[in-house]
Design a protein around this motif. Structure first.
Motif, PDB file in Angstrom:
ATOM      1  N   VAL A 153      -5.719 -18.409  -3.189  1.00 27.10           N
ATOM      2  CA  VAL A 153      -5.187 -17.159  -3.728  1.00 27.10           C
ATOM      3  C   VAL A 153      -6.164 -16.684  -4.789  1.00 27.10           C
ATOM      4  O   VAL A 153      -6.439 -17.399  -5.744  1.00 27.10           O
ATOM      5  CB  VAL A 153      -3.787 -17.356  -4.354  1.00 27.10           C
ATOM      6  CG1 VAL A 153      -3.309 -16.071  -4.991  1.00 27.10           C
ATOM      7  CG2 VAL A 153      -2.791 -17.848  -3.318  1.00 27.10           C
ATOM      8  N   THR A 154      -6.701 -15.504  -4.608  1.00 23.97           N
ATOM      9  CA  THR A 154      -7.711 -15.006  -5.541  1.00 23.97           C
ATOM     10  C   THR A 154      -7.094 -14.141  -6.631  1.00 23.97           C
ATOM     11  O   THR A 154      -6.000 -13.590  -6.466  1.00 23.97           O
ATOM     12  CB  THR A 154      -8.776 -14.174  -4.796  1.00 23.97           C
ATOM     13  OG1 THR A 154      -8.146 -12.999  -4.272  1.00 23.97           O
ATOM     14  CG2 THR A 154      -9.424 -14.965  -3.667  1.00 23.97           C
ATOM     15  N   SER A 155      -7.819 -14.022  -7.725  1.00 23.22           N
ATOM     16  CA  SER A 155      -7.388 -13.128  -8.806  1.00 23.22           C
ATOM     17  C   SER A 155      -7.285 -11.704  -8.298  1.00 23.22           C
ATOM     18  O   SER A 155      -6.398 -10.948  -8.704  1.00 23.22           O
ATOM     19  CB  SER A 155      -8.379 -13.186  -9.967  1.00 23.22           C
ATOM     20  OG  SER A 155      -8.321 -14.430 -10.596  1.00 23.22           O
ATOM     21  N   LYS A 156      -8.187 -11.331  -7.381  1.00 19.62           N
ATOM     22  CA  LYS A 156      -8.166  -9.966  -6.840  1.00 19.62           C
ATOM     23  C   LYS A 156      -6.863  -9.702  -6.086  1.00 19.62           C
ATOM     24  O   LYS A 156      -6.289  -8.615  -6.194  1.00 19.62           O
ATOM     25  CB  LYS A 156      -9.366  -9.741  -5.930  1.00 19.62           C
ATOM     26  CG  LYS A 156      -9.434  -8.325  -5.404  1.00 19.62           C
ATOM     27  CD  LYS A 156     -10.657  -8.076  -4.565  1.00 19.62           C
ATOM     28  CE  LYS A 156     -10.628  -6.628  -4.093  1.00 19.62           C
ATOM     29  NZ  LYS A 156     -11.738  -6.268  -3.275  1.00 19.62           N
ATOM     30  N   GLN A 157      -6.383 -10.690  -5.329  1.00 21.10           N
ATOM     31  CA  GLN A 157      -5.123 -10.520  -4.606  1.00 21.10           C
ATOM     32  C   GLN A 157      -3.973 -10.281  -5.585  1.00 21.10           C
ATOM     33  O   GLN A 157      -3.119  -9.422  -5.360  1.00 21.10           O
ATOM     34  CB  GLN A 157      -4.811 -11.757  -3.765  1.00 21.10           C
ATOM     35  CG  GLN A 157      -5.652 -11.897  -2.519  1.00 21.10           C
ATOM     36  CD  GLN A 157      -5.376 -13.213  -1.839  1.00 21.10           C
ATOM     37  OE1 GLN A 157      -5.632 -14.276  -2.392  1.00 21.10           O
ATOM     38  NE2 GLN A 157      -4.848 -13.142  -0.632  1.00 21.10           N
ATOM     39  N   ILE A 158      -3.962 -11.047  -6.660  1.00 15.36           N
ATOM     40  CA  ILE A 158      -2.898 -10.918  -7.655  1.00 15.36           C
ATOM     41  C   ILE A 158      -3.004  -9.563  -8.349  1.00 15.36           C
ATOM     42  O   ILE A 158      -2.003  -8.849  -8.509  1.00 15.36           O
ATOM     43  CB  ILE A 158      -2.954 -12.077  -8.666  1.00 15.36           C
ATOM     44  CG1 ILE A 158      -2.678 -13.408  -7.948  1.00 15.36           C
ATOM     45  CG2 ILE A 158      -1.956 -11.856  -9.800  1.00 15.36           C
ATOM     46  CD1 ILE A 158      -2.994 -14.641  -8.772  1.00 15.36           C
ATOM     47  N   THR A 159      -4.222  -9.190  -8.746  1.00 18.21           N
ATOM     48  CA  THR A 159      -4.431  -7.906  -9.423  1.00 18.21           C
ATOM     49  C   THR A 159      -4.040  -6.744  -8.523  1.00 18.21           C
ATOM     50  O   THR A 159      -3.382  -5.796  -8.976  1.00 18.21           O
ATOM     51  CB  THR A 159      -5.905  -7.777  -9.863  1.00 18.21           C
ATOM     52  OG1 THR A 159      -6.211  -8.852 -10.750  1.00 18.21           O
ATOM     53  CG2 THR A 159      -6.166  -6.457 -10.561  1.00 18.21           C
ATOM     54  N   THR A 160      -4.412  -6.805  -7.269  1.00 16.12           N
ATOM     55  CA  THR A 160      -4.058  -5.755  -6.312  1.00 16.12           C
ATOM     56  C   THR A 160      -2.544  -5.622  -6.198  1.00 16.12           C
ATOM     57  O   THR A 160      -2.001  -4.510  -6.212  1.00 16.12           O
ATOM     58  CB  THR A 160      -4.679  -6.054  -4.933  1.00 16.12           C
ATOM     59  OG1 THR A 160      -6.096  -6.076  -5.067  1.00 16.12           O
ATOM     60  CG2 THR A 160      -4.270  -5.014  -3.899  1.00 16.12           C
ATOM     61  N   ARG A 161      -1.857  -6.741  -6.102  1.00 12.82           N
ATOM     62  CA  ARG A 161      -0.401  -6.725  -5.997  1.00 12.82           C
ATOM     63  C   ARG A 161       0.216  -6.102  -7.255  1.00 12.82           C
ATOM     64  O   ARG A 161       1.130  -5.281  -7.184  1.00 12.82           O
ATOM     65  CB  ARG A 161       0.114  -8.156  -5.786  1.00 12.82           C
ATOM     66  CG  ARG A 161       1.600  -8.334  -5.897  1.00 12.82           C
ATOM     67  CD  ARG A 161       2.398  -7.617  -4.857  1.00 12.82           C
ATOM     68  NE  ARG A 161       2.058  -8.046  -3.525  1.00 12.82           N
ATOM     69  CZ  ARG A 161       2.544  -7.481  -2.425  1.00 12.82           C
ATOM     70  NH1 ARG A 161       3.386  -6.478  -2.509  1.00 12.82           N
ATOM     71  NH2 ARG A 161       2.179  -7.902  -1.237  1.00 12.82           N
ATOM     72  N   LEU A 162      -0.290  -6.471  -8.435  1.00 11.73           N
ATOM     73  CA  LEU A 162       0.258  -5.940  -9.685  1.00 11.73           C
ATOM     74  C   LEU A 162      -0.025  -4.446  -9.840  1.00 11.73           C
ATOM     75  O   LEU A 162       0.828  -3.699 -10.331  1.00 11.73           O
ATOM     76  CB  LEU A 162      -0.283  -6.720 -10.882  1.00 11.73           C
ATOM     77  CG  LEU A 162       0.222  -8.165 -10.978  1.00 11.73           C
ATOM     78  CD1 LEU A 162      -0.495  -8.912 -12.093  1.00 11.73           C
ATOM     79  CD2 LEU A 162       1.726  -8.198 -11.178  1.00 11.73           C
ATOM     80  N   LYS A 163      -1.194  -4.006  -9.397  1.00  6.38           N
ATOM     81  CA  LYS A 163      -1.495  -2.570  -9.455  1.00  6.38           C
ATOM     82  C   LYS A 163      -0.573  -1.791  -8.531  1.00  6.38           C
ATOM     83  O   LYS A 163      -0.120  -0.697  -8.872  1.00  6.38           O
ATOM     84  CB  LYS A 163      -2.960  -2.316  -9.100  1.00  6.38           C
ATOM     85  CG  LYS A 163      -3.917  -2.712 -10.213  1.00  6.38           C
ATOM     86  CD  LYS A 163      -5.349  -2.431  -9.829  1.00  6.38           C
ATOM     87  CE  LYS A 163      -6.286  -2.812 -10.962  1.00  6.38           C
ATOM     88  NZ  LYS A 163      -7.687  -2.552 -10.613  1.00  6.38           N
ATOM     89  N   ARG A 164      -0.287  -2.359  -7.375  1.00  2.38           N
ATOM     90  CA  ARG A 164       0.641  -1.716  -6.445  1.00  2.38           C
ATOM     91  C   ARG A 164       2.027  -1.618  -7.093  1.00  2.38           C
ATOM     92  O   ARG A 164       2.702  -0.583  -7.012  1.00  2.38           O
ATOM     93  CB  ARG A 164       0.716  -2.515  -5.140  1.00  2.38           C
ATOM     94  CG  ARG A 164       1.577  -1.851  -4.094  1.00  2.38           C
ATOM     95  CD  ARG A 164       1.572  -2.607  -2.772  1.00  2.38           C
ATOM     96  NE  ARG A 164       0.223  -2.798  -2.271  1.00  2.38           N
ATOM     97  CZ  ARG A 164      -0.245  -3.950  -1.806  1.00  2.38           C
ATOM     98  NH1 ARG A 164       0.510  -5.027  -1.773  1.00  2.38           N
ATOM     99  NH2 ARG A 164      -1.472  -4.033  -1.351  1.00  2.38           N
ATOM    100  N   SER A 165       2.442  -2.687  -7.742  1.00  3.35           N
ATOM    101  CA  SER A 165       3.742  -2.687  -8.427  1.00  3.35           C
ATOM    102  C   SER A 165       3.779  -1.631  -9.522  1.00  3.35           C
ATOM    103  O   SER A 165       4.787  -0.921  -9.680  1.00  3.35           O
ATOM    104  CB  SER A 165       4.021  -4.066  -9.039  1.00  3.35           C
ATOM    105  OG  SER A 165       4.055  -5.063  -8.050  1.00  3.35           O
TER     106      SER A 165
END
Length: 90
Positions: free
Chosen positions: A9-21
């Motif tokens: 699980v990459t930081s980018k995946q987490i950041t992308t999810r949070l930006k979508r939220s």
């Protein structure tokens, strides 16, 4: 072990999810300002909640994965399968 498992699980995946939220939440705020019906607002709030829940699961999965350096390969495979199931749950 610097392999694919380390970056499960990459930081980018987490950041992308949070930006979508964050975008979804901005949309809810606009809906509130436009006096949209309660049921429409609640549907969107539910989507925000689901998105945040998924981000939390990604953070947990990343943390767990960072702890596998000294695990046997079979244990890592079992953990990966468990992480896959966790990420697929609602």
């Amino acid at each position: 072990m610097a392999s694919a498992e380390e970056h499960y699980v990459t930081s980018k995946q987490i950041t992308t999810r949070l930006k979508r939220s964050a975008g979804q939440l901005d949309g809810v705020l606009r809906m509130m300002a436009d006096d949209r019906p309660c049921d429409e607002v609640l549907v969107q709030l539910s989507a925000v909640k689901s998105s945040i829940d998924k981000a939390m699961k990604l953070v947990i999965a990343r943390n767990i994965n960072n702890c596998v350096d000294n695990m046997a390969d079979a244990d890592v495979k079992n953990l990966e399968q468990s992480l896959d199931l966790l990420l697929k749950t609602k």
